[in-house]
Write a protein that holds these residues in place. Sequence first.
Motif, short mmCIF file in Angstrom:
data_model
loop_
_atom_site.label_atom_id
_atom_site.label_comp_id
_atom_site.label_asym_id
_atom_site.label_seq_id
_atom_site.Cartn_x
_atom_site.Cartn_y
_atom_site.Cartn_z
N MET A 1 0.86 -1.27 0.18
CA MET A 1 -0.06 -0.01 -0.01
C MET A 1 0.82 1.12 -0.17
SD MET A 1 -2.97 1.02 2.63
CE MET A 1 -3.89 -0.38 2.44
N ARG A 2 0.41 2.19 -0.81
CA ARG A 2 1.16 3.42 -0.78
C ARG A 2 1.20 4.13 0.45
NH1 ARG A 2 -1.88 6.68 -5.46
NH2 ARG A 2 -3.52 5.70 -4.38
N LYS A 3 2.38 5.15 0.83
CA LYS A 3 2.46 5.79 1.94
C LYS A 3 2.38 7.31 1.62
CE LYS A 3 5.79 2.59 3.82
NZ LYS A 3 7.23 2.51 4.59
N ARG A 4 1.70 7.89 2.54
CA ARG A 4 1.40 9.23 2.64
C ARG A 4 1.25 10.12 3.77
NH1 ARG A 4 -3.92 11.17 -0.58
NH2 ARG A 4 -5.02 10.47 1.41
N PHE A 5 2.22 11.29 3.80
CA PHE A 5 2.31 12.25 4.80
C PHE A 5 1.23 13.30 4.44
CE2 PHE A 5 6.31 10.45 5.37
CZ PHE A 5 6.54 10.12 6.64
N VAL A 6 0.09 13.66 5.31
CA VAL A 6 -0.69 14.55 5.23
C VAL A 6 -0.30 15.56 6.07
CG1 VAL A 6 -3.14 15.25 5.32
CG2 VAL A 6 -2.63 13.04 4.65
N VAL A 7 0.16 16.97 5.60
CA VAL A 7 0.83 17.95 6.32
C VAL A 7 -0.11 19.25 6.49
CG1 VAL A 7 2.99 19.33 6.54
CG2 VAL A 7 2.99 17.07 5.44
N LEU A 8 -0.33 19.59 7.70
CA LEU A 8 -1.16 20.60 7.94
C LEU A 8 -0.20 21.85 7.64
CD1 LEU A 8 -3.75 19.30 10.47
CD2 LEU A 8 -3.99 19.16 7.83
N ILE A 9 -0.41 22.79 7.04
CA ILE A 9 0.42 24.06 7.14
C ILE A 9 -0.64 25.35 7.07
CG2 ILE A 9 1.87 25.35 5.43
CD1 ILE A 9 3.24 23.13 4.64
N ASP A 10 -0.05 26.14 7.94
CA ASP A 10 -0.56 27.59 7.93
C ASP A 10 0.22 28.74 7.51
OD1 ASP A 10 1.50 27.77 9.82
OD2 ASP A 10 0.24 27.88 11.67
N LEU A 11 1.44 28.51 6.65
CA LEU A 11 1.78 29.63 6.13
C LEU A 11 2.67 30.53 6.89
CD1 LEU A 11 -0.35 30.37 3.08
CD2 LEU A 11 1.71 28.82 2.94
N LEU A 12 2.86 30.05 8.15
CA LEU A 12 3.82 30.90 9.11
C LEU A 12 5.14 30.84 8.55
CD1 LEU A 12 2.49 29.65 12.50
CD2 LEU A 12 2.14 32.07 11.45
N GLU A 13 6.19 31.71 8.71
CA GLU A 13 7.48 31.75 8.11
C GLU A 13 8.41 30.41 8.80
OE1 GLU A 13 9.59 34.05 12.09
OE2 GLU A 13 9.25 35.16 9.94
N ASN A 14 8.04 29.67 9.73
CA ASN A 14 8.67 28.53 9.95
C ASN A 14 7.94 27.26 9.45
OD1 ASN A 14 6.46 29.03 11.80
ND2 ASN A 14 7.84 29.25 13.55
N ALA A 15 7.05 27.40 8.51
CA ALA A 15 6.57 26.22 8.01
C ALA A 15 7.21 25.51 7.13
CB ALA A 15 4.99 26.81 7.04
N ALA A 16 8.57 26.38 6.67
CA ALA A 16 9.26 25.64 5.76
C ALA A 16 10.36 24.54 6.44
CB ALA A 16 10.66 26.69 5.24
N SER A 17 10.39 24.96 7.76
CA SER A 17 11.15 23.90 8.54
C SER A 17 10.46 22.74 8.69
CB SER A 17 11.41 24.33 10.01
OG SER A 17 12.32 25.39 10.23
N LEU A 18 8.99 22.75 8.92
CA LEU A 18 8.01 21.68 9.12
C LEU A 18 8.03 20.94 7.72
CD1 LEU A 18 5.69 19.93 10.38
CD2 LEU A 18 4.08 21.74 9.38
N LEU A 19 8.20 21.50 6.43
CA LEU A 19 7.96 20.67 5.21
C LEU A 19 9.30 20.07 5.00
CD1 LEU A 19 6.05 19.92 2.87
CD2 LEU A 19 6.82 22.33 1.86
N SER A 20 10.49 20.81 5.36
CA SER A 20 11.64 20.21 5.37
C SER A 20 12.00 18.72 5.86
CB SER A 20 12.87 21.16 5.67
OG SER A 20 14.24 20.63 5.43
#
Length: 272
Positions: A1-20
């Motif tokens: 089965m495929r794997k997926r991360f569902v990421v909740l992002i609110d566009l704060l400046e530190n959202a980049a760290s979360l996505l990285s």
Amino acid sequence: MRKRFVVLIDLLENAASLLSFVSQWALQENAEILIIHETFPLVPVLSEVEHKEEFAANTNKEAIKQIEALIRANTSKKIKANYIVSEVHFQIKLNELLTENYEQIVVAGLKKMSFVDKYLFKDRALQLIENTKAILVAMPFSVNNYSHENIFVAVPDNVTFNLLEFNNFLKFIDPKNTTITFFHLIKPNDSNLEIEKKLSDLAQLYSKNFKTSFEIYETNNPNRDIKKVINSSINEILVVQRGSRLLSDQLFRPFLINELVYDGETPLVIIS
């Protein structure tokens, strides 16, 4: 089965760290990323329906530009990354996505709570603990490098440990160079025979694929002494089960979130 991360992002400046962080994890596990962003269009109260829709469309369009820029800057081109941008409440979208045929982990950035909020527990991301049945990772925004060297698992004595859900989480973890420590906090003079056997059995069960150990900590002050377990190192992950005292206790929960996860820079994994 495929794997997926569902990421909740609110566009704060530190959202980049979360996505990285998620991108590095997804790359190791050959998983997809799907970003959910909820917009809040500023619509005049007396606006007509068509004008409200126009305001929402313009707001979503601007958010999409920012999301696409985040993806380009913080994810590998080897990863399939998509997004959903809408004014619809994120929980509605999330519940729909969790019915799809994926092995999934939900990731939410964790905001620093104020002195008042950490006792009232108001943060939207933290409300997911109560409302989302999927595996949830609450991330301090200061962490941007993924590591799974040390996984600390808080084993409850008041509910049955959910082996199935923990196994689902481990599907996203490479056993190589990973140590799992099962632990429990107990009050002095309380009997530890039953919980010791429970911890020992768990350590033995997972020892074929991981380096494992278990610990029992006697304490009258869990807020202080849990730091004997968690060293606030960026190569640690803390796993807690819904329904356990660590999450249900109104005094301990704010400490767990603020002091260990946010200040300690320790990702918190919540399983059902």
